[in-house]
Design an enzyme around this catalytic site. Structure first.
Site, PDB file in Angstrom:
ATOM      1  N   SER A  57       0.841  -1.200   0.000  1.00  0.00           N
ATOM      2  CA  SER A  57       0.000   0.000   0.000  1.00  0.00           C
ATOM      3  C   SER A  57       0.870   1.242   0.000  1.00  0.00           C
ATOM      4  O   SER A  57       2.088   1.179   0.191  1.00  0.00           O
ATOM      5  CB  SER A  57      -0.934   0.022   1.226  1.00  0.00           C
ATOM      6  OG  SER A  57      -0.188   0.163   2.420  1.00  0.00           O
ATOM      7  N   SER A 183      11.717  10.240   6.526  1.00  0.00           N
ATOM      8  CA  SER A 183      10.614  11.197   6.690  1.00  0.00           C
ATOM      9  C   SER A 183      11.192  12.551   7.045  1.00  0.00           C
ATOM     10  O   SER A 183      12.213  12.652   7.753  1.00  0.00           O
ATOM     11  CB  SER A 183       9.677  10.730   7.805  1.00  0.00           C
ATOM     12  OG  SER A 183       8.813  11.774   8.216  1.00  0.00           O
ATOM     13  N   TYR A 209       8.698   7.377  15.846  1.00  0.00           N
ATOM     14  CA  TYR A 209       8.806   7.398  14.392  1.00  0.00           C
ATOM     15  C   TYR A 209       9.919   8.342  13.961  1.00  0.00           C
ATOM     16  O   TYR A 209      10.780   7.990  13.142  1.00  0.00           O
ATOM     17  CB  TYR A 209       7.466   7.839  13.805  1.00  0.00           C
ATOM     18  CG  TYR A 209       7.354   7.739  12.308  1.00  0.00           C
ATOM     19  CD1 TYR A 209       6.946   6.549  11.706  1.00  0.00           C
ATOM     20  CD2 TYR A 209       7.616   8.832  11.483  1.00  0.00           C
ATOM     21  CE1 TYR A 209       6.815   6.461  10.323  1.00  0.00           C
ATOM     22  CE2 TYR A 209       7.493   8.750  10.107  1.00  0.00           C
ATOM     23  CZ  TYR A 209       7.091   7.561   9.535  1.00  0.00           C
ATOM     24  OH  TYR A 209       6.965   7.467   8.164  1.00  0.00           O
ATOM     25  N   THR A 242      -1.096   8.917   2.344  1.00  0.00           N
ATOM     26  CA  THR A 242      -0.984   7.470   2.468  1.00  0.00           C
ATOM     27  C   THR A 242      -1.441   7.053   3.859  1.00  0.00           C
ATOM     28  O   THR A 242      -1.606   7.901   4.745  1.00  0.00           O
ATOM     29  CB  THR A 242       0.473   7.027   2.249  1.00  0.00           C
ATOM     30  OG1 THR A 242       1.278   7.552   3.320  1.00  0.00           O
ATOM     31  CG2 THR A 242       1.005   7.539   0.914  1.00  0.00           C
TER      32      THR A 242
END
Length: 321
Positions: A57, A183, A209, A242
């Site tokens: 995905s 990121s 994260y 997303t």
């Protein structure tokens, strides 16, 4: 774009990057795309194999589809085989002549990573590209069966082990690339080798994260030093619509929803890094929208060579068989 305006492009690009919101959004992507050189040729990856983790995905599926459109044989490493097969069918509907194979692999499990790598070594003669895309953002601290915090296991330890296990295949291709999908959130975090698994303090999914995405950027630099002849890079996709954003950060997604990039726009640089000659001539860089970017803007987020080596030692010990 006119030749007269071209000298201004680096300045405009830097302003977009520092302003964050326009640079990370689909607006920044559209503007930068208008001054890029021609896209890669349609056969840029023909005859080569690319492995993409977390390919069922979002950015992973878009990266797999982008590599398939460039002629690559794509191996999709997915934790959920059913979702992986559905993503494969969607890619083949767009690229019916592509060769796309789904492989089971849970990046948070060292056993699963070793098993997937062994299958790939048995079945492939070489590997052009390895894209570390699989990601998680758990709301609370969770440990894997190996005893590692889930975020660091998925973003750092699994990719580190998979890169090590696939070294022979990467070495067999004269122009191999490894891409860590990081990121822009990593800019807010420093390298935490003192507490890599978030044992101390109040755990937060977004904080964990950001920490591990910082680790990925440093780990890419470390692998670049250890893989001569392989272009090892990290990149960030900007803000893409997303599941990583819409499911894990719903408030943020609602706030910036109108300017979120598509998955294809977010994955563009990862796909480009697989085939662009510039990415093969360099290594250890951090990219966004097809340009190298600084790895730190704030002094407290800069890591020392000693801290980077401590990250390598941690990964080596944590993934030892």
């Amino acid at each position: 774009m006119s030749r007269a305006l071209r000298p201004l492009l680096p300045v405009v690009d830097t302003l977009l990057d520092r302003a964050v919101v326009p640079g990370y959004s689909k607006l920044g992507y559209a503007l930068r795309r208008s001054w890029w050189d021609a896209d890669l040729p349609a056969d840029a990856l023909l005859g080569h194999c690319v492995v993409v983790t977390g390919a069922n995905s979002g950015l992973g599926r878009a990266t797999a589809a982008g590599a398939a459109r460039l002629g690559a044989t794509v191996r999709m490493l997915c934790r959920d085989l059913g979702r992986g097969q559905r993503a494969r069918e969607e890619i083949l509907a767009d690229c019916p002549d592509a060769t796309v194979v789904v492989d089971e692999c849970d990046l948070s499990s060292l056993k699963s990573v070793r098993a997937a790598a062994a299958r790939l070594r048995d079945e492939l003669p070489s590997l052009r590209g390895l894209v570390h895309n699989a990601g998680v953002m758990p709301p609370e601290r969770t440990e894997t069966d190996d005893g590692h915090e889930l975020t660091v296991a998925t973003h750092v330890l699994g990719p580190h082990l998979l890169t090590a296990e696939l070294q022979p295949l990467l070495a067999a291709d004269s122009d191999a690339r490894v891409v860590f999908v990081s990121s822009g959130g990593m800019y807010t975090s420093r390298l935490r080798t003192d507490d890599p698994e978030f044992h101390e303090g109040t755990y937060g999914g977004a904080a964990a994260y950001a920490r591990t995405k910082r680790m990925q950027v440093v780990l890419a630099q470390l692998w670049a030093q250890r893989l001569p002849g392989v272009g090892v890079h990290a990149m960030h996709p900007g803000w893409a619509g997303t599941p990583g954003i819409t499911d894990s950060l719903p408030r943020f997604a609602r706030l910036v929803g109108p300017i979120l990039r598509s998955a294809e726009q977010g994955a563009d640089t990862a796909v480009w890094l697989l085939g662009a000659p510039a990415a093969g001539r360099t290594s250890g860089l951090f990219w966004h929208d097809r340009r190298p970017r600084p790895t730190s803007y704030l002094p407290f987020t800069r890591s020392t060579p000693q801290e980077a080596e401590r990250l390598w030692d941690y990964c080596a010990v944590a993934t030892r068989g």
